[in-house]
Write an enzyme that holds these catalytic residues in place. Structure first.
Site, PDB file in Angstrom:
ATOM      1  N   GLY A  82       0.916  -1.354  -0.050  1.00 46.69           N
ATOM      2  CA  GLY A  82       0.008   0.164  -0.126  1.00 46.69           C
ATOM      3  C   GLY A  82       0.958   1.127  -0.078  1.00 46.69           C
ATOM      4  N   SER A  83       0.190   2.196  -0.167  1.00 49.16           N
ATOM      5  CA  SER A  83       0.647   3.596  -0.328  1.00 49.16           C
ATOM      6  C   SER A  83       1.431   4.148   1.083  1.00 49.16           C
ATOM      7  CB  SER A  83      -0.049   4.700  -1.066  1.00 49.16           C
ATOM      8  OG  SER A  83      -1.131   4.872   0.001  1.00 49.16           O
ATOM      9  N   CYS A  84       0.829   3.460   2.191  1.00 48.40           N
ATOM     10  CA  CYS A  84       0.954   4.029   3.543  1.00 48.40           C
ATOM     11  C   CYS A  84       1.965   3.509   4.464  1.00 48.40           C
ATOM     12  CB  CYS A  84      -0.365   4.219   4.316  1.00 48.40           C
ATOM     13  SG  CYS A  84      -1.546   5.224   3.276  1.00 48.40           S
ATOM     14  N   PHE A  85       1.863   2.153   4.889  1.00 49.66           N
ATOM     15  CA  PHE A  85       2.526   1.472   5.732  1.00 49.66           C
ATOM     16  C   PHE A  85       4.119   1.467   5.389  1.00 49.66           C
ATOM     17  CE2 PHE A  85      -0.730  -1.435   7.862  1.00 49.66           C
ATOM     18  CZ  PHE A  85      -1.364  -0.160   8.231  1.00 49.66           C
ATOM     19  N   ASP A 133       5.481   5.198   5.430  1.00 52.15           N
ATOM     20  CA  ASP A 133       5.571   5.910   6.698  1.00 52.15           C
ATOM     21  C   ASP A 133       6.432   5.405   7.689  1.00 52.15           C
ATOM     22  OD1 ASP A 133       3.519   7.539   5.423  1.00 52.15           O
ATOM     23  OD2 ASP A 133       1.738   6.584   6.692  1.00 52.15           O
TER      24      ASP A 133
END
Ligand code: UGA
Length: 427
Positions: free
Chosen positions: A262-265, A268
């Site tokens: 995904g684009s987050c975990f 980030d």
């Protein structure tokens, strides 16, 4: 209240549509004219469950889109920055888009007399709002805080469930430098049944990173436990089900498998590692979270090669391309390193995904794509389950169409059975 939302990715579009649903007047702003055109026709620029219904309901009434910053700022009291924050080549946060949006906002603010609140919703590392965004807005607007307000209001929206998560939050965090702007931002959410946590911007920024990093840690921890369980012949799902009953641990995000995408975990956790390094701390645990996540997809290949040592010319069905179910997003999908490795080994890849084929075609134009699981499985020597799509749970007689009925399950979608050679990744 009148709101403008800068950036029409999934966070911006969903926030805009949901604020409209809460009764606010909302203007979306984006530099991409095709997205503006789509939004003004009520067409979502991205897929999100429930989004098209909200756009249909509010576009032409209290929701519109423009690429004109001056118009948007003049016709709103609050502006949300919802642009992307990708990683640079070293994994650190790349703030170029945030800086550009802040400069455009600042320039538009210069021409406005009334008090205006700027809210950072983009995920930015601690200190960014105060040390990067605020100085740009002050410089470009020629104003100082007091003439305008600034707050940080992170999002906790899962892709695919973002509308639901916006309307049913378990927390709302507002970090502001001054009470006036914080009160205004908090009031925008008064239609939702959720307490607002008030704090300063850098704490709000940190809360977002810690939230995602903790969830990623839960997954890598579960994967490490799963890898050990696998060697011991223990079903890690049985273990984690019992462990999750402890109220201090909880039952969620303990599903081991091919890892998180995904684009987050991934982005980030890496950005928090970068920030920690910047302040002189070596984040050993966070590094391990990423390291375990890199190992998991390669374990799929190891298990496959235990059964079929030479993959050259073998047809391998890959079921699931999206980074998780209910989305067409393939960013950091765990199927990408797996397909790459299969190609390197000389395998013939036949792939299926309910939504993500077109996106994956851009990365791997030369593998075979099919519109159903059964078509991808036809004549295959093995099948790898890479995404937790619900439909993969009910696959049954479809496997009989394979040449060799070998399943390597990366998402615990199936269970051992007599008619197929079933290999669970961590169980
Ligand atoms: C995540 C967070 O869940 C949201 O709260 C946050 O707002 C969002 O990032 C963001 O920062 O914008 P998302 O990336 O949409 O949301 O996806 P998740 O549903 O959290 O799943 C992430 C990955 O973890 C997927 O690849 C999924 O397959 C994997 N996962 C999830 C596991 O491997 N095991 C689990 O137990 C749960």
């Amino acid at each position: 209240m009148k709101i403008s939302v800068i950036g029409t990715g999934y966070v911006g579009t969903v926030s805009a549509a949901c604020f409209a649903e809460l009764g606010h007047e909302v203007i979306c702003v984006d530099i991409d004219p095709s997205k503006i055109d789509m939004l003004n026709r009520g067409v979502p620029p991205i897929y999100e469950d429930g989004l098209s219904e909200l756009l249909e309901k509010h576009v032409g009434k209290n929701l519109s889109a423009t690429s004109n910053y001056d118009y948007a700022i003049n016709n709103s009291d609050v502006s949300f920055i919802c642009v992307g924050t990708p990683s640079d080549n070293e994994g650190n946060i790349d703030l170029d888009i945030v800086k550009a949006a802040s400069a455009s906002l600042g320039k538009a603010l210069r021409k406005k007399k009334e008090y205006h609140v700027i809210v950072v919703k983009s995920t930015v590392v601690p200190e960014t709002t105060e040390k990067v965004i605020l100085p740009i807005i002050e410089k470009e607007s020629g104003k100082s805080t007091g003439n305008f307000g600034i707050s940080m209001n992170p999002e906790f929206l899962r892709e695919g469930k973002a509308v639901h998560d916006f309307m049913n939050p378990d927390k709302i965090v507002v970090g502001s430098l001054d009470k006036r702007s914080g009160d205004i931002v908090a009031s925008l959410y008064s239609g939702l049944n959720c307490e607002v946590t008030r704090t300063n911007p850098r704490t709000a920024e940190m809360i977002k990173y810690v939230n995602n990093s903790f969830l990623a840690t839960k997954i890598s921890f579960s994967n490490e436990v799963g890898n050990i369980c696998k060697e011991l012949g223990i079903d890690t799902y049985e273990v984690m089900k019992a462990v999750g009953k402890d109220f201090r641990i909880g039952p969620h995000f303990l599903n081991s498998g091919a890892g998180f995408g995904g684009s987050c975990f991934p982005k980030d956790v890496k950005a928090l590692i970068g920030k920690a390094k910047e302040v002189g701390y070596e984040p050993a645990l966070l590094r391990s979270v990423i390291a375990v996540n890199e190992i998991q997809p390669m374990r799929m290949i190891t298990l496959l090669k235990n059964k079929i040592p030479d993959l050259k010319g073998k047809k391998i069905a890959v079921l699931g391309l999206a980074f998780k179910n209910d989305t067409d997003d393939i960013r950091e999908s765990r199927s990408i390193p797996v397909i790459k490795e299969l190609i390197e080994e000389g395998a013939i890849v036949s792939a299926y995904d309910k939504m993500a084929i077109e996106n994956m075609r851009r990365i791997f134009p030369d593998i075979e794509y099919y519109n159903s699981a059964i078509d991808a499985l036809r004549g295959a020597d093995a099948c790898l389950i890479m995404t937790e799509w619900n439909e993969f749970k009910s696959l049954d007689t479809e496997f009989s169409i394979m040449k060799n009925r070998l399943i390597i399950d990366g998402r615990h979608m199936q269970s051992p059975r007599k008619d197929v050679d079933y290999v669970g990744l961590c169980w």
